[in-house]
Write an enzyme that holds these catalytic residues in place. Structure first.
Site, PDB file in Angstrom:
ATOM      1  N   TYR A 129      -3.704  87.867  18.147  1.00  0.00           N
ATOM      2  CA  TYR A 129      -2.980  86.595  18.025  1.00  0.00           C
ATOM      3  C   TYR A 129      -3.124  85.997  16.633  1.00  0.00           C
ATOM      4  O   TYR A 129      -4.222  85.920  16.071  1.00  0.00           O
ATOM      5  CB  TYR A 129      -3.445  85.539  19.033  1.00  0.00           C
ATOM      6  N   ASN A 162      -6.772  78.622  15.812  1.00  0.00           N
ATOM      7  CA  ASN A 162      -5.746  77.848  15.122  1.00  0.00           C
ATOM      8  C   ASN A 162      -4.375  77.992  15.778  1.00  0.00           C
ATOM      9  O   ASN A 162      -3.876  79.097  15.960  1.00  0.00           O
ATOM     10  CB  ASN A 162      -5.644  78.331  13.667  1.00  0.00           C
ATOM     11  N   GLU A 163      -3.792  76.873  16.137  1.00  0.00           N
ATOM     12  CA  GLU A 163      -2.375  76.741  16.485  1.00  0.00           C
ATOM     13  C   GLU A 163      -1.829  77.724  17.514  1.00  0.00           C
ATOM     14  O   GLU A 163      -1.186  78.729  17.184  1.00  0.00           O
ATOM     15  CB  GLU A 163      -1.515  76.813  15.207  1.00  0.00           C
ATOM     16  N   VAL A 164      -2.031  77.389  18.765  1.00  0.00           N
ATOM     17  CA  VAL A 164      -1.299  78.062  19.840  1.00  0.00           C
ATOM     18  C   VAL A 164       0.152  77.586  19.764  1.00  0.00           C
ATOM     19  O   VAL A 164       0.408  76.385  19.633  1.00  0.00           O
ATOM     20  CB  VAL A 164      -1.920  77.718  21.209  1.00  0.00           C
ATOM     21  N   HIS A 215      -2.444  68.772  14.299  1.00  0.00           N
ATOM     22  CA  HIS A 215      -1.975  68.936  12.930  1.00  0.00           C
ATOM     23  C   HIS A 215      -0.774  68.024  12.718  1.00  0.00           C
ATOM     24  O   HIS A 215      -0.003  67.791  13.657  1.00  0.00           O
ATOM     25  CB  HIS A 215      -1.578  70.382  12.656  1.00  0.00           C
TER      26      HIS A 215
END
Length: 341
Positions: free
Chosen positions: A95, A140-142, A200
């Site tokens: 991922y 970080n960031e799904v 974010h």
């Protein structure tokens, strides 16, 4: 609302151990002790340090020492200059927030998830004892909302793994839509008192990402000002096909004003107050295509909202990566801008 103490004002070190070349020459020179000294001189209390699995593991999962050497060195430098460190796992095998990395399968493959837990076990055993100056960010960031139930389950298991060796280290956790503030409510309630909710902020996206080559619908010659004319934002979104970006929808006809970010953060703040959890913005910033004076104004206004709510934050990015604060183009405003990180 709780505060993420020791992580109130920081910058990201993107492009070094993540999103950059993995060649030793780059790793040896991109960030040095002098950079850490400079960041401390900006009045920061921490750095957010993204890391990719590639530097620490082979694709087969065998450990490499190189990554730990750089991470250990960074922690030594930061200790010398009284900076805390948020270790952010930016990419794992299977991922990455950026689809161009070719990583896939993580959310549906138990073997890849077990590898993720093992990775956090290693990090926890090595750095969890430094909980007075080190915090962990799970991933970080799904991206997709549909991944939310799976991500909650995976995050819960990873936290349990970390807690075996690191009972009090702060663990930072973001939600889907690339850590959108609008997705915080869909995170499971905090595992314990040492969980931090992360988001974010690159709002308004048309301004902060103007001309961004990696955004499919964004013309590379597109430019827009801030605060600008709200009709220009609405018309530009339609013309480019970026209507999926909704951060301008509730802005009145009078346009963006200094209260924009307070209103933008309000729902997320309510969630964090209700759950008695601290709030952190792990990335925020403006692309280098924008006018530096307008970037300065944007930083002033978002900083006012951060400070009003006591939100910790790290600006993207210290150096290069299309957002670099220390780059030459920012020389005319950086001495003032650092007051608004």
């Amino acid at each position: 609302m709780k505060k993420f103490e020791g992580f109130q004002k920081g910058v990201d070190l993107g492009g070094w151990l993540s999103q950059g070349s993995y060649d030793r020459e780059h790793l040896d020179t991109f960030i040095t002790k002098a950079d850490i000294e400079k960041i401390a001189g900006w009045g920061c209390d921490h750095v957010r340090l993204p890391i990719d699995y590639n530097i620490f593991e082979t694709d087969e999962g065998e450990l490499k020492n190189d990554g730990f050497e750089y991470l250990d060195k960074a922690l030594e430098w930061c200790k010398e200059y009284n900076l805390n460190v948020l270790i952010d796992v930016h990419k794992v095998y299977g991922y990455s927030f950026y689809s161009g990395d070719g990583q896939e399968g993580f959310f549906d493959n138990e073997d890849l998830q077990e590898r993720f837990y093992k990775w956090w076990e290693r990090l926890s055993k090595r750095y969890g004892k430094l909980s007075d100056r080190v915090a962990f960010e799970l991933l970080n960031e799904v991206n997709d909302k549909e991944l939310s139930p799976k991500w909650n389950k995976i995050a819960q298991k990873a936290i349990e793994v970390i807690r075996k060796d690191s009972p009090d280290v702060k663990i930072v956790l973001g939600s889907y839509w690339n850590n959108s503030i609008d997705a915080l409510a869909d995170l499971d309630k905090p595992y314990d008192d040492n969980i931090i909710y992360n988001f974010h902020c690159y709002d308004p996206f048309m301004f902060t990402h103007q001309g961004a080559y990696w955004v499919d619908e964004m013309p590379q010659d597109f430019r827009i000002g801030y605060p600008g004319n709200i009709e220009d934002y609405r018309e530009s979104a339609k013309a480019t096909g970026l209507t999926r970006i909704q951060d301008y929808i509730d802005v009145p006809d009078s346009g963006f004003d200094p209260t924009y970010f307070e209103k933008r953060f309000a729902n997320g703040v309510s969630v964090c107050k209700e759950r008695d959890v601290a709030m952190y913005c792990g990335e925020y910033g403006v692309i280098d295509r924008a006018d530096p004076k307008e970037i300065l104004k944007w930083y002033k206004e978002i900083n006012a909202a951060f400070k009003k709510f006591g939100i910790g934050r790290a600006a993207w990015n210290y150096k290069e990566k299309d957002f670099g604060l220390s780059d030459e183009r920012m020389a005319g405003v950086i001495d003032e801008l650092i007051n608004y990180l």
